[in-house]
Design a protein around this motif. Structure first.
Motif, PDB file in Angstrom:
ATOM      1  N   VAL C 108       0.844  -1.197   0.000  1.00 54.79           N
ATOM      2  CA  VAL C 108       0.000   0.000   0.000  1.00 54.79           C
ATOM      3  C   VAL C 108       0.881   1.251   0.000  1.00 54.79           C
ATOM      4  O   VAL C 108       0.660   2.196  -0.764  1.00 54.79           O
ATOM      5  N   PHE C 109       1.886   1.213   0.835  1.00 54.65           N
ATOM      6  CA  PHE C 109       2.861   2.312   0.869  1.00 54.65           C
ATOM      7  C   PHE C 109       3.469   2.531  -0.517  1.00 54.65           C
ATOM      8  O   PHE C 109       3.537   3.659  -1.022  1.00 54.65           O
ATOM      9  N   ALA C 110       3.850   1.431  -1.156  1.00 53.64           N
ATOM     10  CA  ALA C 110       4.485   1.535  -2.471  1.00 53.64           C
ATOM     11  C   ALA C 110       3.514   2.068  -3.521  1.00 53.64           C
ATOM     12  O   ALA C 110       3.876   2.884  -4.366  1.00 53.64           O
ATOM     13  N   ILE C 111       2.263   1.627  -3.441  1.00 48.48           N
ATOM     14  CA  ILE C 111       1.276   2.063  -4.439  1.00 48.48           C
ATOM     15  C   ILE C 111       0.924   3.537  -4.219  1.00 48.48           C
ATOM     16  O   ILE C 111       0.905   4.325  -5.162  1.00 48.48           O
ATOM     17  N   LEU C 112       0.664   3.877  -2.971  1.00 47.96           N
ATOM     18  CA  LEU C 112       0.230   5.245  -2.685  1.00 47.96           C
ATOM     19  C   LEU C 112       1.288   6.271  -3.072  1.00 47.96           C
ATOM     20  O   LEU C 112       0.969   7.374  -3.493  1.00 47.96           O
ATOM     21  N   LEU C 113       2.531   5.899  -2.890  1.00 51.00           N
ATOM     22  CA  LEU C 113       3.589   6.838  -3.285  1.00 51.00           C
ATOM     23  C   LEU C 113       3.999   6.643  -4.740  1.00 51.00           C
ATOM     24  O   LEU C 113       4.253   7.603  -5.457  1.00 51.00           O
ATOM     25  N   GLY C 114       4.069   5.384  -5.141  1.00 49.37           N
ATOM     26  CA  GLY C 114       4.659   5.063  -6.438  1.00 49.37           C
ATOM     27  C   GLY C 114       3.813   5.494  -7.623  1.00 49.37           C
ATOM     28  O   GLY C 114       4.334   6.060  -8.596  1.00 49.37           O
ATOM     29  N   ILE C 115       2.508   5.253  -7.564  1.00 46.71           N
ATOM     30  CA  ILE C 115       1.667   5.578  -8.727  1.00 46.71           C
ATOM     31  C   ILE C 115       1.580   7.093  -8.961  1.00 46.71           C
ATOM     32  O   ILE C 115       1.864   7.542 -10.074  1.00 46.71           O
ATOM     33  N   PRO C 116       1.250   7.880  -7.932  1.00 50.50           N
ATOM     34  CA  PRO C 116       1.234   9.327  -8.194  1.00 50.50           C
ATOM     35  C   PRO C 116       2.602   9.850  -8.652  1.00 50.50           C
ATOM     36  O   PRO C 116       2.672  10.643  -9.593  1.00 50.50           O
ATOM     37  N   ALA C 121       5.702  12.232 -12.824  1.00 48.52           N
ATOM     38  CA  ALA C 121       6.974  12.210 -13.538  1.00 48.52           C
ATOM     39  C   ALA C 121       6.736  12.119 -15.040  1.00 48.52           C
ATOM     40  O   ALA C 121       7.403  12.781 -15.835  1.00 48.52           O
ATOM     41  N   ALA C 122       5.743  11.300 -15.433  1.00 50.28           N
ATOM     42  CA  ALA C 122       5.468  11.128 -16.857  1.00 50.28           C
ATOM     43  C   ALA C 122       4.893  12.411 -17.453  1.00 50.28           C
ATOM     44  O   ALA C 122       5.258  12.825 -18.556  1.00 50.28           O
ATOM     45  N   VAL C 123       3.978  13.006 -16.712  1.00 51.58           N
ATOM     46  CA  VAL C 123       3.336  14.209 -17.230  1.00 51.58           C
ATOM     47  C   VAL C 123       4.351  15.344 -17.366  1.00 51.58           C
ATOM     48  O   VAL C 123       4.364  16.070 -18.346  1.00 51.58           O
ATOM     49  N   ARG C 124       5.183  15.465 -16.344  1.00 50.69           N
ATOM     50  CA  ARG C 124       6.205  16.516 -16.401  1.00 50.69           C
ATOM     51  C   ARG C 124       7.526  15.904 -16.844  1.00 50.69           C
ATOM     52  O   ARG C 124       8.548  16.050 -16.176  1.00 50.69           O
ATOM     53  N   ARG C 125       7.484  15.204 -17.926  1.00 49.85           N
ATOM     54  CA  ARG C 125       8.657  14.480 -18.377  1.00 49.85           C
ATOM     55  C   ARG C 125       9.851  15.408 -18.572  1.00 49.85           C
ATOM     56  O   ARG C 125       9.715  16.469 -19.187  1.00 49.85           O
ATOM     57  N   GLY C 126      11.002  14.991 -18.029  1.00 44.15           N
ATOM     58  CA  GLY C 126      12.205  15.777 -18.215  1.00 44.15           C
ATOM     59  C   GLY C 126      12.378  16.879 -17.194  1.00 44.15           C
ATOM     60  O   GLY C 126      13.439  17.493 -17.121  1.00 44.15           O
ATOM     61  N   SER C 127      11.345  17.118 -16.415  1.00 47.01           N
ATOM     62  CA  SER C 127      11.451  18.187 -15.420  1.00 47.01           C
ATOM     63  C   SER C 127      12.377  17.764 -14.283  1.00 47.01           C
ATOM     64  O   SER C 127      12.793  16.594 -14.203  1.00 47.01           O
ATOM     65  N   PHE C 128      12.642  18.705 -13.409  1.00 44.00           N
ATOM     66  CA  PHE C 128      13.470  18.404 -12.254  1.00 44.00           C
ATOM     67  C   PHE C 128      12.800  17.323 -11.403  1.00 44.00           C
ATOM     68  O   PHE C 128      13.439  16.408 -10.905  1.00 44.00           O
ATOM     69  N   PHE C 129      11.452  17.468 -11.280  1.00 42.53           N
ATOM     70  CA  PHE C 129      10.708  16.489 -10.501  1.00 42.53           C
ATOM     71  C   PHE C 129      10.883  15.086 -11.081  1.00 42.53           C
ATOM     72  O   PHE C 129      11.201  14.130 -10.379  1.00 42.53           O
ATOM     73  N   ASP C 130      10.699  14.993 -12.374  1.00 48.62           N
ATOM     74  CA  ASP C 130      10.847  13.710 -13.056  1.00 48.62           C
ATOM     75  C   ASP C 130      12.230  13.120 -12.791  1.00 48.62           C
ATOM     76  O   ASP C 130      12.367  11.960 -12.393  1.00 48.62           O
ATOM     77  N   PRO C 213       9.519  -2.415  -4.120  1.00 51.73           N
ATOM     78  CA  PRO C 213       8.265  -2.297  -4.870  1.00 51.73           C
ATOM     79  C   PRO C 213       7.931  -0.852  -5.223  1.00 51.73           C
ATOM     80  O   PRO C 213       7.466  -0.583  -6.336  1.00 51.73           O
ATOM     81  N   LEU C 214       8.197   0.069  -4.316  1.00 51.10           N
ATOM     82  CA  LEU C 214       7.932   1.485  -4.601  1.00 51.10           C
ATOM     83  C   LEU C 214       8.706   1.926  -5.833  1.00 51.10           C
ATOM     84  O   LEU C 214       8.150   2.544  -6.752  1.00 51.10           O
ATOM     85  N   ALA C 215       9.974   1.591  -5.874  1.00 50.76           N
ATOM     86  CA  ALA C 215      10.805   1.991  -7.001  1.00 50.76           C
ATOM     87  C   ALA C 215      10.298   1.359  -8.295  1.00 50.76           C
ATOM     88  O   ALA C 215      10.176   2.018  -9.325  1.00 50.76           O
ATOM     89  N   VAL C 216       9.977   0.062  -8.209  1.00 52.12           N
ATOM     90  CA  VAL C 216       9.529  -0.635  -9.409  1.00 52.12           C
ATOM     91  C   VAL C 216       8.209  -0.049  -9.904  1.00 52.12           C
ATOM     92  O   VAL C 216       8.028   0.214 -11.102  1.00 52.12           O
ATOM     93  N   ILE C 217       7.290   0.193  -8.974  1.00 50.72           N
ATOM     94  CA  ILE C 217       5.973   0.693  -9.374  1.00 50.72           C
ATOM     95  C   ILE C 217       6.088   2.104  -9.959  1.00 50.72           C
ATOM     96  O   ILE C 217       5.472   2.413 -10.976  1.00 50.72           O
ATOM     97  N   ALA C 218       6.897   2.941  -9.340  1.00 49.18           N
ATOM     98  CA  ALA C 218       7.048   4.299  -9.856  1.00 49.18           C
ATOM     99  C   ALA C 218       7.594   4.274 -11.277  1.00 49.18           C
ATOM    100  O   ALA C 218       7.096   4.967 -12.170  1.00 49.18           O
ATOM    101  N   ARG C 219       8.606   3.456 -11.487  1.00 47.25           N
ATOM    102  CA  ARG C 219       9.199   3.382 -12.828  1.00 47.25           C
ATOM    103  C   ARG C 219       8.217   2.821 -13.838  1.00 47.25           C
ATOM    104  O   ARG C 219       8.082   3.326 -14.950  1.00 47.25           O
ATOM    105  N   GLN C 220       7.522   1.764 -13.425  1.00 53.37           N
ATOM    106  CA  GLN C 220       6.594   1.114 -14.342  1.00 53.37           C
ATOM    107  C   GLN C 220       5.439   2.062 -14.687  1.00 53.37           C
ATOM    108  O   GLN C 220       5.031   2.162 -15.845  1.00 53.37           O
ATOM    109  N   THR C 221       4.926   2.759 -13.660  1.00 56.31           N
ATOM    110  CA  THR C 221       3.820   3.689 -13.910  1.00 56.31           C
ATOM    111  C   THR C 221       4.265   4.771 -14.891  1.00 56.31           C
ATOM    112  O   THR C 221       3.544   5.113 -15.836  1.00 56.31           O
ATOM    113  N   ARG C 222       5.448   5.282 -14.660  1.00 53.66           N
ATOM    114  CA  ARG C 222       5.920   6.349 -15.530  1.00 53.66           C
ATOM    115  C   ARG C 222       6.027   5.875 -16.967  1.00 53.66           C
ATOM    116  O   ARG C 222       5.527   6.528 -17.884  1.00 53.66           O
TER     117      ARG C 222
END
Lengths: 302, 530, 334
Positions: C108-116, C121-130, C213-222
């Motif tokens: 849950v921790f990984a999903i709640l942080l990772g997906i948003p 990151a995808a929407v602001r692709r290339g930005s500092f945040f991304d 899992p957080l890292a994997v989910i964030a990357r995969q979502t992006r």
């Protein structure tokens, strides 16, 4: 833990040099990947030159210098820049020598898993039928266990030690290569150039390894890099659990396991080996990302 | 088990939350008990959680000593031939009333008979009530061959008849496996077809009654209201199972527990400096040794063994492995045991003399194996580290040592072999505080090929310890054992390495804790300030 | 759909039998005699040794032992621990809720942080945040979690003293175990502060186990999001002037989540492997620690029963993921 969406295939471009140039162009576009490459190259140099640059022998015990902190802390000594461990061994020297073990583990495990995986995967993908079914069932069985748990039990069976840990990890990583190779071979098999080679009278061995395989290399290379870092991590985890390299080997995971009892008293014996693992694995993973981007035309476009 | 403890747990829960004045002591124990029937197991961790809080024995060790005092037996008589022991039971001893069983009668001879017969007689219905019950300690202490019979003379009198004279018998009855259980409780379990509960929910006469056990996490006890020595000052006793020593210490510092055993040697100094903690120390009842194989050349030569003995720097081992929480050993028994021969001079570390002695013995270019245990034991926390130190000490006198290790069970098994190659690091923790338990058990001729890892059978030594075993007068026995230690030192079948110090850090709020030389952790008589 | 299901099951059964053979034969190959281990430094007589071996059934032919074992499994009997002499299944079910609770919190921790994080990151692709999110994800993905756990303990429990060191709840709280989940049980108990205590004990283990899992989910979502964003229908929607929120939140996200769900399903195996290390570090009384302890204690029946149960769970979860994927994406049913 290594997933890749790399399914791209490299076309049989007559100009190999152009291919490499193109690869380098995409790879070097990824700044992180280049940094990863540099760090990795540095690690290789360190590993090779460890005896020359290490200030002390990795297992030399200085009994007058037990648990000396790093030089910038109070009580630190310049002779032991990163401090010493519980029996007075120089941390820096052990860390430098440790890079040899980690890279060695990565190379050996990846080679075993890659070569074994390729052979089995090509056979499965080329012959299909019951051979394929049997092989894939076996891979399913291996994949049904959590990899670290399986490796742990395997090492318990084989006896704790670096060699056995490497064998166990290679075995656990094998199915990924088998599956990838098989999928790629099946995709390539129906292509025109394969049919052409078949018509021209190429035997199955030649077809499998000379004609088809070179065209399936891209995803395998990417998976190989990922396995390299997984192997280092898993070997360190096994070492940490006391089942990998045995003391006094300066393997980083084993050093961490030995250091655990000093967690409250001597932070440096805990911090540095872990940091070394993280940096190494990170460099390889960043590099792997760059490789994937450069080799995978589908992602290249986006 | 979970369901059946439900009611108990619930009751205790309400008591805990309701009574604000309840005094609770939390002990961060080092591991899970294997079970709660002390006869089935050998680990101290199991005894700390079963026999010590819940049960009593016929005779008990006087707190803080290895001496015997009356327990459930008020008095006893030994016949002149030393073969008959008659115990008079203490009247009015109450069993614990728990949520799972309410006893209707006091302790009597049937309970004593039940406790021993289930271990002695293979046809006893309780002999195999858990699959694979081996009664390790009962057979390990030689009871099956020693006991001729156990009789109920009357309701409050029990007579043991032995086959041979065995001076340590009384001390053995103070050991955990000899805990006395309630026959009435056992009968009710048998009738209900729930025999295994005896090993899961213990019920005895001891200071604390069992409340609940959550596997690998927590064990809870409450004071036994009707305890024959008087109710304990603590109301609730909690064992928080915490396997990692560094974590235990952190919990102690954070006030999550009051007492912890087995701290990391590295942390002891810091704990002593902590204003909220008190650190108790006592010598452990143990020895670590490096046993030569005295049947193999050149280690069959006394001169060679003596030379190696002074080539090894014990102080360095004590420092590196125990950070000082141990003392170098000179005798094969720890100094807390009676008959310890302090007149024997300590071994002096002298590599030059060792080298000369080796040359004189015609030994040069020797290479040998040093076996290092794969696990930490109380007497040797890190055999690998010790072996590395020994290796470099031996190198200094021209001996090349190779360190070998096997998986623990394998190590124990292989090190027994008479033709074993190499010297073995191993040790022993005493069971009953009797010198026989070290000298005869580990170095007697009977033990060659077994516990006698030096494979050392010396007639002079063996005669002394066998004679001492049959002598009932303690002063006489002590003399024989002192002499045996002289023979041992002259012959050096082992390089005696160390006796570890037992360190018990606890909160300053805790009072009345007495350290046991036997390594027990008992909370009888302990109080905790609010 | 039924054929798809039956097909999957038909594969599952032989695989499970294969798994049982492997688990069973491993254990026979383990060096070290479990019976000898029972006595430690003490010596056991050969008669006693033989007797115990017989009682444990270790003296029979290996095939007989296996068939016996297999028939036991069918009736839910996975053998008994040599050390504690308790049934393996009883131990498993007592410890499993602890692992499950930790794993659920971690995922849950990984999903709640990772997906948003992945979406932004995808929407602001290339930005500092991304770049920082992807950088952090790479570090998380490369993290030796056993070391990470130690670092967190040093910092948060040792120096700052914010979090408890280990265990599942403060020992001051005691209530009956109803569900086995400490968070739920603490609420049911009605004791003040119990839930907060249980939650605070979960923080560090959750972070450690959830890191990869957080890292994997964030990357995969992006990457899934990037792919979807470049599809024609998204471009069309954008061109039609739909609000970015609607485009991303409704059109793109729904399609991007399909591969992410698969990724999450695949994390179950990763979690169970991670639980081995996490539970060891935090003295968490779950099955990961139980397995490690059993390997060190040579507790054959527990290792083999535990391996088998865990493999069975992973296979069932994978089947579940397959079925879900089949429902979402009818193309792969054939």
């Amino acid at each position: 833990m290594a997933h890749t969406s790399a399914l791209g295939s490299v076309s049989t471009d007559p100009s190999r040099r152009r291919q490499i140039a193109e690869f380098w162009f995409y790879f070097s576009e990824n700044r992180g990947a280049v940094i990863g490459l540099v760090v990795f190259a540095l690690l290789v140099v360190i590993a090779l030159a460890a005896p020359l640059i290490a200030p002390h022998a990795p297992n030399a015990q200085y009994r007058d210098a037990v648990l000396v902190p790093p030089f910038w802390e109070e009580g630190g000594r310049a002779a032991y820049p990163l401090g010493t461990d519980a029996v007075g061994r120089d941390m820096l020297s052990r860390l430098l020598y440790g890079s040899r073990y980690s890279l060695f583990i990565g190379v050996i495990v990846t080679s075993i898993a890659l070569s074994g995986g390729i052979v089995v995967g090509v056979v499965a993908g080329y012959f299909r039928g019951w051979v394929d079914t049997a092989i894939m069932r076996l891979m399913d069985i291996i994949l049904a266990f959590p990899s670290l748990l399986l490796a742990l039990v395997l090492v318990a069976v084989l006896g704790p030690g670096l060699t056995n840990a490497m064998i166990a990890i290679a075995l656990v990583l094998q199915p990924h290569f088998v599956r990838l190779t098989r999928a790629a071979v099946m995709a390539e098999k129906t292509r025109d150039y394969v049919t052409a080679a078949k018509v021209a009278g190429a035997g199955p061995l030649r077809l499998m390894f000379r004609t088809i395989l070179p065209n399936c290399m891209a995803p395998l290379i990417v998976q190989g890099t990922l396995s390299f870092s997984t192997a280092i991590l898993d070997a360190a985890a096994l070492g940490f659990l006391g089942m990998g390299a045995q003391p006094p080997t300066p393997e980083w995971g084993t050093m961490l396991a030995e250091a655990r009892e000093f967690i409250l008293r001597a932070w440096w014996v805990v911090t540095f080996p872990g940091l070394a693992i993280l940096i190494t694995v990170l460099a390889i993973n960043v590099m792997g990302d760059g490789l994937r981007d450069a080799l995978d035309p589908k992602l290249k476009r986006s | 088990m979970k369901r059946s403890t439900f009611a108990a747990a619930f009751l205790a829960a309400t008591v805990l939350s309701g009574g604000a004045s309840a005094k609770t002591l939390v002990y961060c124990s080092e591991g899970s008990p294997e079970g709660f029937d002390p006869g089935l197991y050998t680990a101290g961790t199991t005894f700390d959680a079963s026999s010590r809080p819940v049960y009593n024995r016929l005779v008990e060790f006087k707190p803080g000593t290895t001496e015997i005092e009356p327990g459930l037996a008020e008095s006893w008589e030994i016949s002149d031939d030393g073969l008959q022991y008659t115990f008079k039971l203490r009247p009015g001893v109450k069993f614990q009333t728990t949520s799972f069983f309410t006893p209707t009668r006091d302790l009597n001879a049937d309970d004593v008979l039940f406790a021993f017969e289930r271990q002695l007689k293979t046809d006893n219905p309780w002999n195999q009530y858990v699959a694979g019950a081996a009664w390790e300690y009962f057979s390990g202490m030689g009871f099956p061959d020693l006991i001729q019979s156990i009789e109920k003379v009357d309701d409050m009198t029990v007579k043991f008849t032995l086959k041979t004279k065995e001076a340590p018998f009384l001390a053995n009855l103070g050991m955990d496996f000899a805990s006395i259980m309630s026959k009435e409780y056992a009968d009710s379990l048998e009738a209900a077809g729930k025999k295994e509960q005896l090993n899961q929910m213990p019920l005895g006469t001891g200071p604390y009654k069992f409340v609940a056990y959550q596997q690998d996490a927590v064990i809870r006890y409450q004071a036994h209201d009707g305890y024959w020595k008087g109710k304990e000052k603590i109301d609730d006793l909690v064992f928080a199972i915490t396997t990692d020593a560094a974590v235990r210490l952190q919990k102690l510092k954070a006030g999550e527990c009051h007492v912890m055993p087995y701290p990391n040697a590295a942390d002891v100094e810091g704990m002593k400096a902590d204003a909220n903690l008190q650190v108790m120390e006592a010598p452990g009842l143990n020895i670590a040794y490096l046993a030569f194989n005295t049947t193999q050349a050149p280690f069959d030569k006394t001169e060679v063994r003596n030379a190696i003995n002074i080539a090894i720097n014990r102080e360095a081992i004590v420092d590196a492995v125990f950070q000082g929480a141990a003392v170098p050993a000179k005798n094969p028994i720890p100094p807390t045991i009676w008959s310890y021969n302090d007149a024997i001079p300590a071994d002096k570390y002298d590599p030059a003399a060792a080298k000369a002695a080796l040359e004189a013995a015609g030994v040069s270019g020797l290479s040998m194996k040093v076996w290092a245990m794969p696990v930490a034991r109380p007497y040797m926390l890190n055999a690998r580290r010790a072996a590395e130190l020994i290796q470099s000490d031996l190198a200094a006198v021209g001996i090349t040592a190779e360190i070998v290790s096997y998986e623990w069970a394998e190590y124990l098994e292989r090190s027994k072999a008479k033709d074993r190659d190499g010297a073995v690091i191993l040790g022993w923790t005493g069971d009953n505080g009797d010198p026989d338990n070290f000298l005869h058990t580990l170095l007697g001729c009977d033990a060659v090929g077994g516990n006698n890892r030096a494979q050392w059978c010396n007639k002079e030594f063996d005669d002394l310890v066998v004679k001492a075993k049959q002598e009932t007068d303690q002063a006489e026995r002590a003399k024989l054992y002192e002499q045996a230690q002289v023979v041992f030192k002259r012959e050096t079948p082992w390089v005696t390495l160390d006796h570890s110090t037992v360190v018990m850090p606890m909160s300053k709020k805790v009072s009345g804790y007495v350290m046991s030389p036997l390594g027990h952790h008992s909370f009888s008589g302990v109080d905790v300030a609010e | 759909m039924l054929r798809f299901l039956l097909g999957r099951l038909a594969v599952l059964v032989p695989t499970f039998i294969g798994v049982s053979i492997i688990a069973f034969s491993f254990i026979r190959l383990l060096p070290g005699d479990p019976v000898a281990l029972l006595s430690g430094e003490r010596v056991m007589s050969p008669e006693r040794h033989a007797e115990i071996s017989r009682e444990l059934g270790l003296d029979r032919p290996i095939i007989v032992q296996y068939l016996d074992y297999l028939s036991g499994i069918v009736t839910g009997d996975f053998g008994r621990s040599i050390v504690t002499k308790q049934p393996v299944t009883a131990q498993f079910f007592e410890l499993f809720p602890a692992t499950l609770e930790l794993s659920i919190c971690a995922i849950v921790f990984a999903i709640l942080l990772g997906i948003p994080a992945g979406i932004f990151a995808a929407v602001r692709r290339g930005s500092f945040f991304d770049q920082s999110v992807m950088g952090a994800a790479l570090v998380g993905y490369s993290m030796p979690i056993f070391w990470w756990g130690l670092l967190l303990i040093i910092l948060f429990s040792g120096i700052l003293q914010w979090t408890p060191v280990s265990g599942r709840i403060s020992l001051m709280f005691f209530f009956p175990s109803v569900t086995g989940f400490m968070l739920v049980d603490s609420l049911l108990s009605g004791q003040a502060g119990a839930f907060a205590s249980a939650a605070s004990h979960l923080v560090l283990p959750t972070i450690v186990l959830g890191t990869i899992p957080l890292a994997v989910i964030a990357r995969q979502t992006r990457s899934a999001m990037l792919e979807v964003l470049s599809e024609d229908y998204v471009r069309t929607a954008r061109a039609k002037g739909l609000s970015p929120f609607r485009v991303i939140g409704v059109h793109a996200l729904r399609n991007a989540l399909i591969p992410v769900i698969t990724t999450i399903g695949l994390q179950v195996g990763v979690m169970l492997a991670g639980a081995i290390l996490t539970e060891t570090i935090f003295s968490w009384p779950g099955i990961g620690k139980w397995m490690v302890d059993s390997v060190f204690r040579r507790d054959y029946p527990v290792i083999q029963g535990g391996l088998l149960i865990i493999a069975g769970i992973i296979m069932l979860v994978n089947l579940g993921v397959d079925i879900m994927y089949g429902l979402v994406n009818p193309r792969i049913r054939h």
